[in-house]
Design a protein around this motif. Structure first.
Motif, PDB file in Angstrom:
ATOM      1  N   SER A 251       0.951  -1.179  -0.055  1.00 18.49           N
ATOM      2  CA  SER A 251       0.065   0.178  -0.057  1.00 18.49           C
ATOM      3  C   SER A 251       0.816   1.233  -0.095  1.00 18.49           C
ATOM      4  O   SER A 251       0.417   2.256  -0.380  1.00 18.49           O
ATOM      5  CB  SER A 251      -0.925   0.132   1.292  1.00 18.49           C
ATOM      6  OG  SER A 251      -0.258   0.377   2.360  1.00 18.49           O
TER       7      SER A 251
ATOM      8  N   TRP B  61      -4.631   0.310  -4.113  1.00 20.11           N
ATOM      9  CA  TRP B  61      -5.790   0.999  -4.185  1.00 20.11           C
ATOM     10  C   TRP B  61      -6.610   0.743  -5.251  1.00 20.11           C
ATOM     11  O   TRP B  61      -7.896   0.572  -5.102  1.00 20.11           O
ATOM     12  CB  TRP B  61      -5.828   2.623  -3.740  1.00 20.11           C
ATOM     13  CG  TRP B  61      -5.364   2.739  -2.232  1.00 20.11           C
ATOM     14  CD1 TRP B  61      -4.256   3.424  -1.868  1.00 20.11           C
ATOM     15  CD2 TRP B  61      -6.244   2.656  -1.082  1.00 20.11           C
ATOM     16  NE1 TRP B  61      -3.954   3.429  -0.682  1.00 20.11           N
ATOM     17  CE2 TRP B  61      -5.311   2.757  -0.070  1.00 20.11           C
ATOM     18  CE3 TRP B  61      -7.262   1.910  -0.724  1.00 20.11           C
ATOM     19  CZ2 TRP B  61      -5.534   2.713   1.335  1.00 20.11           C
ATOM     20  CZ3 TRP B  61      -7.511   1.664   0.584  1.00 20.11           C
ATOM     21  CH2 TRP B  61      -6.759   2.138   1.621  1.00 20.11           C
TER      22      TRP B  61
ATOM     23  N   TRP C  61      -8.334  11.127  -6.574  1.00 16.57           N
ATOM     24  CA  TRP C  61      -8.095   9.663  -6.615  1.00 16.57           C
ATOM     25  C   TRP C  61      -9.075   9.510  -7.445  1.00 16.57           C
ATOM     26  O   TRP C  61     -10.297   9.691  -7.588  1.00 16.57           O
ATOM     27  CB  TRP C  61      -8.542   9.141  -4.898  1.00 16.57           C
ATOM     28  CG  TRP C  61      -7.274   9.401  -4.107  1.00 16.57           C
ATOM     29  CD1 TRP C  61      -6.738  10.369  -3.585  1.00 16.57           C
ATOM     30  CD2 TRP C  61      -6.254   8.234  -3.755  1.00 16.57           C
ATOM     31  NE1 TRP C  61      -5.775  10.317  -2.573  1.00 16.57           N
ATOM     32  CE2 TRP C  61      -5.323   8.828  -2.754  1.00 16.57           C
ATOM     33  CE3 TRP C  61      -6.247   6.910  -4.094  1.00 16.57           C
ATOM     34  CZ2 TRP C  61      -4.407   8.182  -2.304  1.00 16.57           C
ATOM     35  CZ3 TRP C  61      -5.041   6.206  -3.600  1.00 16.57           C
ATOM     36  CH2 TRP C  61      -4.109   6.968  -2.713  1.00 16.57           C
TER      37      TRP C  61
ATOM     38  N   HIS D 246     -11.993   4.777   1.541  1.00 14.75           N
ATOM     39  CA  HIS D 246     -11.414   4.637   2.702  1.00 14.75           C
ATOM     40  C   HIS D 246     -12.486   4.142   3.629  1.00 14.75           C
ATOM     41  O   HIS D 246     -12.172   3.566   4.689  1.00 14.75           O
ATOM     42  CB  HIS D 246     -10.866   6.125   3.262  1.00 14.75           C
ATOM     43  CG  HIS D 246      -9.826   6.203   3.907  1.00 14.75           C
ATOM     44  ND1 HIS D 246      -8.989   7.054   4.454  1.00 14.75           N
ATOM     45  CD2 HIS D 246      -9.910   5.358   5.150  1.00 14.75           C
ATOM     46  CE1 HIS D 246      -8.261   7.086   5.696  1.00 14.75           C
ATOM     47  NE2 HIS D 246      -8.733   5.785   6.150  1.00 14.75           N
TER      48      HIS D 246
ATOM     49  N   TRP E 263      -3.610   9.914   1.051  1.00 17.54           N
ATOM     50  CA  TRP E 263      -4.468   8.495   1.202  1.00 17.54           C
ATOM     51  C   TRP E 263      -5.953   8.879   0.755  1.00 17.54           C
ATOM     52  O   TRP E 263      -6.255  10.177   0.442  1.00 17.54           O
ATOM     53  CB  TRP E 263      -4.447   8.381   2.720  1.00 17.54           C
ATOM     54  CG  TRP E 263      -5.263   9.409   3.466  1.00 17.54           C
ATOM     55  CD1 TRP E 263      -6.341   9.360   3.804  1.00 17.54           C
ATOM     56  CD2 TRP E 263      -4.465  10.659   3.976  1.00 17.54           C
ATOM     57  NE1 TRP E 263      -6.576  10.529   4.634  1.00 17.54           N
ATOM     58  CE2 TRP E 263      -5.445  11.325   4.694  1.00 17.54           C
ATOM     59  CE3 TRP E 263      -3.392  11.295   4.032  1.00 17.54           C
ATOM     60  CZ2 TRP E 263      -5.384  12.502   5.353  1.00 17.54           C
ATOM     61  CZ3 TRP E 263      -3.157  12.727   4.364  1.00 17.54           C
ATOM     62  CH2 TRP E 263      -4.186  13.163   5.205  1.00 17.54           C
ATOM     63  N   PRO E 264      -6.654   7.830   0.470  1.00 20.48           N
ATOM     64  CA  PRO E 264      -7.883   8.118  -0.285  1.00 20.48           C
ATOM     65  C   PRO E 264      -8.677   9.005   0.266  1.00 20.48           C
ATOM     66  O   PRO E 264      -9.428   9.838  -0.242  1.00 20.48           O
ATOM     67  CB  PRO E 264      -8.282   6.817  -0.396  1.00 20.48           C
ATOM     68  CG  PRO E 264      -7.250   6.023  -0.208  1.00 20.48           C
ATOM     69  CD  PRO E 264      -6.298   6.413   0.429  1.00 20.48           C
TER      70      PRO E 264
END
Ligand code: 6R9
Length: 644
Positions: A30, A38, A67, A280, A466-467
């Motif tokens: 990740s 992802w 994203w 997420h 991060w998402p």
């Protein structure tokens, strides 16, 4: 770090989704190859109308992140339609009312019906994709219907906690120019009524752009009615079509705005978008709670906070889970309520806040032991650091040393969990949030902004997107950059301090900025200060936190009256009322100390460090006071403090 022993992974979690065997490799992938990691997760957890072109691209200095660009999806389809027809008759929501005899079950089929009808009501009032809708609701299923109805048609919701005052509500409605408010006649908590509609009426006096107010009848109380503006929820829903085609949204289209407090100024409208946020919330729900189909999940947060967004509504429903909505409070009608509800609805996973646990711990074990709790499999904690004593009580007494506890650290801005144990992979250290969630690249920085290697204490920062990352501060992108991406260039700055031990476990020590955490509610000291100085007898105010047994932090106010004013208890009462009026009951000061002067540097900056020490009664460690303009001020504050 803590005297308490480490609890190994129990036998019953050896078959968990995440175990010691797969965590390390998954975590490594990740971080090293987020696009592959992802991308696979997005296929697994979400239903897409159209695939994305690129998994992630971001630029921290510009505060930009995207994203699944080009990907198309709809959140309500992911949370409802996707689970039909298989789960049509499965409970999506179990609602437990304030009164223990009041409860309701909403199946996935019923959820679809309710959400589509309300979406059509919104449409009939002219709401289109991109429009902002304010939701000011008690904890009733209609709060979730309202959120999902917005997502159905691509409107952006802004949920405002039902405990906020009309003034705070008005500010939030205006800041994001909402044109509709969804509310209820009254709320009901701990047997007390909350006049939600009356608060809305007051707020809307100053919000000319709100053309519609949809009102759910919760208690049936009589409320003022504005014929052209107010809409009766049940009448309008009953008349609306039960089908509503879902708007196809871009992964980066805004999903919601949620206001949260910072160290300066007014609360910020944290903006989350569609694809990354939902992924997420959904993936963390599945992995951290080790969720199994058919289980009942209960998060005790309010939907007015991010925990309610991600882990009452979006995370659970995206997984086709059964989620609970609880209208009441932990101590009504008696302090055994949580445990009785767990038995009543056979709750398997229970997620709550340390402040509630401390309050219930203080009452003793008896109300817990009167219940069975045999359905419980896993426990969780969120919102503030959990002290090891409360942790141990939760573990031993509530969970009977059988249920692991996931202590999850995250923020409104992160969208979902960021540091957490995995119940099948992580030996638990009471009081430690443990290890990063997938895709979370943590670092600790020292005073100079350099990374600390190995064990140590420092500022908690994040190295890569991060998402669920915050995308902007609504209407003020520069504020996003200034708040999160400028203190330590190249990093996202969390505002928290943390320690990493020799085993790599993270221990969150709390905010390092001027943000308070009172009973898990986030509040800026600046917000309370501005409320206090609205009083015409007050010249200046400085607010700090101090340790509080139950609330975690209490609100300590140093207040300087205008010259010629003799301060007394009546003035104190007026100031407390002013904070409640401006912000809400959560902002009620615990201590008001009259301060003839405040300690300031020669350049006029208030020395909060010193005020914090005095409030904490740590008078031996006041530190350097030599830079003060008027050192005698400190002496008089200490003398006054001692009289409390
Ligand atoms: C989810 C939520 C965020 C702040 C955060 C930190 C504190 C949250 C915590 C925790 C220690 C935990 N916090 N969870 N501190 N351990 N498990 O609470 O969001 O309301 O934005 O608050 O809460 O200080 O920075 P939010």
């Amino acid at each position: 770090m803590s005297e308490f022993p480490v609890h190994p992974v129990p036998e019953s979690f050896k078959g968990a989704h995440i175990t010691a065997d797969n965590y390390a490799a998954m975590y490594r992938e990740s971080i090293e190859d987020p696009a592959t990691f992802w991308g696979e997760m997005a296929t697994r957890f979400l239903h897409w109308h159209q695939p994305w072109n690129e998994v992630v691209s971001y630029d921290f200095p510009k505060g930009e992140a995207a994203w699944f660009s080009g990907g198309k999806l709809n959140v309500s389809v992911n949370c409802i339609d996707r689970h039909l027809p298989e789960k049509a008759q499965q409970p999506a929501i179990i609602w437990e009312g304030d009164d223990p005899t009041d409860s309701r079950i909403i199946t996935y089929a019923e959820l679809k019906d309710a959400v589509c009808r309300l979406a059509n009501v919104l449409k009939s009032r002219g709401i289109q994709r991109g429009d902002r809708v304010c939701i000011y609701m008690p904890m009733i299923p209609e709060a979730a219907f309202a959120m999902l109805a917005c997502t159905r048609i691509g409107a952006i919701h802004s949920v405002v906690f039902g405990g906020f005052s009309p003034e705070a509500l008005k500010d939030r409605i205006l800041d994001s120019s909402c044109s509709v408010v969804i509310t209820a006649d009254e709320g009901l908590r701990g047997g007390k009524r909350v006049a939600l509609k009356r608060n809305v009426d007051k707020a809307l006096d100053a919000c000319p752009d709100v053309h519609s107010c949809i009102v759910v009848a919760r208690t049936g109380a009589e409320v003022d009615w504005h014929d052209t503006r107010d809409v009766d929820y049940s009448q309008a829903s009953a008349a609306a079509d039960s089908d509503c085609e879902a708007e196809v949204m871009d992964a980066e289209d805004p999903l919601f705005i949620l206001y949260t407090s910072g160290s300066t100024g007014k609360p910020k409208g944290v903006l989350h978008t569609t694809g990354g946020y939902l992924l997420h919330a959904a993936s963390s729900f599945h992995y951290v709670f080790d969720y199994r189909d058919g289980e009942v999940f209960w998060c005790t947060a309010d939907v007015g906070w991010v925990t309610g967004h991600s882990y009452i509504v979006y995370g659970p429903l995206c997984n086709g889970a059964t989620t609970m909505i609880f209208e009441g409070v932990p101590t009504y009608p008696d302090p055994g309520r949580f445990w009785q509800v767990i038995d009543k609805h056979q709750v398997n996973i229970f997620y709550t806040a340390p402040t509630a646990l401390r309050a219930l711990h203080a009452v003793g074990d008896e109300p817990v032991k009167r219940t069975s709790r045999s359905s419980l499999r896993l426990l969780g904690s969120v919102g503030e650091p959990i002290n090891p004593e409360a942790w141990e009580w939760y573990y031993r007494v509530v969970g009977e040393s059988r249920c692991p506890i996931v202590d999850t650290w995250w923020q409104t801005e992160t969208g979902g969990m960021m540091i957490t144990p995995f119940p099948g992979a992580t030996p638990l250290k009471p009081g430690s949030a443990s290890f990063p969630f997938f895709g979370v690249d943590l670092a600790l920085l020292n005073e100079e902004g350099a990374e600390i290697e190995g064990a140590g204490a420092g500022y908690l920062v994040i190295r890569a997107s991060w998402p669920g990352q915050i995308r902007t501060v609504y209407g003020d992108h520069q504020r996003l950059i200034d708040t999160y991406f400028s203190t330590y260039p190249g990093y996202y700055f969390t505002g928290d301090g943390a320690t990493r031990d020799e085993d790599g476990y993270y221990w969150i020590t709390g905010r390092v900025d001027d943000v308070l955490n009172v009973s898990g509610h986030r509040m800026g000291t600046a917000e309370v200060e501005s409320a206090l100085v609205l009083h015409d007898k007050i010249a200046e105010a400085a607010v700090v936190g101090f340790p509080h047994d139950i609330k975690g932090q209490g609100i300590y106010c140093y207040v300087t009256p205008m010259q010629g004013v003799t301060p007394d208890d009546a003035l104190k009462a007026e100031l407390i009322a002013l904070c409640v009026e401006e912000i809400g009951p959560i902002a009620k000061p615990d201590i008001i100390q009259w301060a003839p002067g405040l300690p300031k540097t020669r350049s006029g900056k208030i020395m909060r460090r010193i005020l914090r020490k005095i409030a904490e009664n740590e008078l031996d460690s006041l530190g350097d006071t030599s830079t003060l303009a008027d050192p005698e001020v400190v002496e008089s504050l200490i003398a006054e403090r001692q009289s409390h």
